[in-house]
Design a protein around this motif. Sequence first.
Motif, short mmCIF file in Angstrom:
data_model
loop_
_atom_site.label_atom_id
_atom_site.label_comp_id
_atom_site.label_asym_id
_atom_site.label_seq_id
_atom_site.Cartn_x
_atom_site.Cartn_y
_atom_site.Cartn_z
N VAL A 60 39.27 17.94 27.12
CA VAL A 60 38.70 16.74 27.73
C VAL A 60 39.66 15.57 27.52
N LYS A 61 39.93 14.84 28.58
CA LYS A 61 40.80 13.66 28.48
C LYS A 61 40.14 12.48 29.18
N SER A 62 40.11 11.34 28.48
CA SER A 62 39.42 10.15 28.99
C SER A 62 40.26 9.29 29.93
N PHE A 63 41.57 9.20 29.68
CA PHE A 63 42.44 8.33 30.46
C PHE A 63 41.91 6.90 30.45
N VAL A 64 41.76 6.33 29.26
CA VAL A 64 41.23 4.97 29.15
C VAL A 64 42.20 3.98 28.50
N GLU A 100 50.76 12.56 27.85
CA GLU A 100 50.11 13.18 26.69
C GLU A 100 49.21 14.34 27.10
N ALA A 101 48.46 14.16 28.17
CA ALA A 101 47.55 15.22 28.64
C ALA A 101 48.33 16.45 29.10
N ILE A 102 49.41 16.24 29.84
CA ILE A 102 50.22 17.35 30.35
C ILE A 102 50.88 18.09 29.18
N GLY A 103 51.41 17.34 28.23
CA GLY A 103 52.04 17.96 27.07
C GLY A 103 51.05 18.79 26.28
N TYR A 153 41.35 24.65 31.22
CA TYR A 153 41.10 23.58 32.17
C TYR A 153 41.24 22.23 31.48
N LEU A 154 41.67 21.26 32.24
CA LEU A 154 41.69 19.87 31.80
C LEU A 154 40.52 19.17 32.47
N ALA A 155 39.63 18.57 31.70
CA ALA A 155 38.46 17.89 32.26
C ALA A 155 38.75 16.40 32.35
N VAL A 156 38.59 15.84 33.55
CA VAL A 156 38.82 14.41 33.79
C VAL A 156 37.67 13.83 34.61
N ARG A 157 37.45 12.53 34.42
CA ARG A 157 36.41 11.85 35.19
C ARG A 157 36.77 11.83 36.67
N ASP A 158 35.77 11.74 37.51
CA ASP A 158 35.99 11.66 38.95
C ASP A 158 36.86 10.47 39.33
N ILE A 159 36.68 9.35 38.66
CA ILE A 159 37.48 8.16 38.97
C ILE A 159 38.95 8.38 38.60
N THR A 160 39.20 9.12 37.52
CA THR A 160 40.58 9.44 37.13
C THR A 160 41.19 10.40 38.14
N TYR A 161 40.43 11.37 38.57
CA TYR A 161 40.93 12.31 39.57
C TYR A 161 41.34 11.55 40.84
N ILE A 197 49.79 18.92 39.29
CA ILE A 197 48.90 20.05 39.55
C ILE A 197 49.72 21.25 40.03
N GLU A 198 50.63 20.99 40.95
CA GLU A 198 51.43 22.06 41.52
C GLU A 198 52.47 22.60 40.53
N ASP A 199 53.29 21.72 39.97
CA ASP A 199 54.38 22.18 39.12
C ASP A 199 53.91 22.70 37.77
N GLU A 200 52.92 22.07 37.19
CA GLU A 200 52.43 22.47 35.87
C GLU A 200 51.26 23.44 35.96
N LYS A 201 50.88 23.77 37.19
CA LYS A 201 49.77 24.70 37.43
C LYS A 201 48.51 24.29 36.66
N LEU A 202 48.21 22.98 36.79
CA LEU A 202 47.03 22.44 36.13
C LEU A 202 45.77 22.97 36.79
N LYS A 203 44.81 23.27 35.98
CA LYS A 203 43.46 23.59 36.45
C LYS A 203 42.58 22.46 35.93
N LEU A 204 41.81 21.87 36.83
CA LEU A 204 41.02 20.70 36.48
C LEU A 204 39.54 20.93 36.68
N ILE A 205 38.77 20.31 35.80
CA ILE A 205 37.33 20.15 36.00
C ILE A 205 37.13 18.65 36.18
N VAL A 206 36.60 18.28 37.32
CA VAL A 206 36.34 16.87 37.62
C VAL A 206 34.84 16.65 37.41
N PHE A 207 34.51 15.66 36.58
CA PHE A 207 33.10 15.43 36.26
C PHE A 207 32.70 13.99 36.53
N ASP A 208 31.42 13.82 36.81
CA ASP A 208 30.82 12.50 36.99
C ASP A 208 30.10 12.18 35.69
#
Length: 138
Positions: free
Chosen positions: A59-63, A73-76, A95-103, A116-127
């Motif tokens: 889970v990452k807040s991005f605040v 930091e999140a990618i690393g 998976y990396l979980a991020v808020r909808d506003i961050t997405y 997303i493409e180069d690092e093959k990130l998988k995301l969960i976007v949440f409200d």
Amino acid sequence: MPALDLYHNTVKKSLLNDGWIITHDPLHLKWGKKDMYVDLGAKQVLAAERGKQKIAVEVKSFVSDSEMQDLREAIGQFTIYRSVLQRTYPEHTLYLAVRDITYESLFEEPIGQLMIEDEKLKLIVFDPNQEAIVKWIL
């Protein structure tokens, strides 16, 4: 044990609301003498396949004041955890979980799409207000 992310419990509730079973809170990883903790481990029984899907969620807040610093930091952290997870819990997908506003403000932008493409990130976007998962980026 590391400090919980600001949205840790929100993501946990969102996963539960989506039918997931929390198996680890946190999921402990160890590689050599290094201990790491992915925020959550979860599984979901897939009735149609009669199998189990297992995930690990960071889970990452991005605040902070710097969205780009948060991204670095999140990618690393994601790439380190993914490498260790593949060797210690190969049945789990990270998976990396991020808020909808961050997405919307970061991952729908060219730099986010590149990551997303180069690092093959998988995301969960949440409200966070609805405590709901709104999108899975596979």
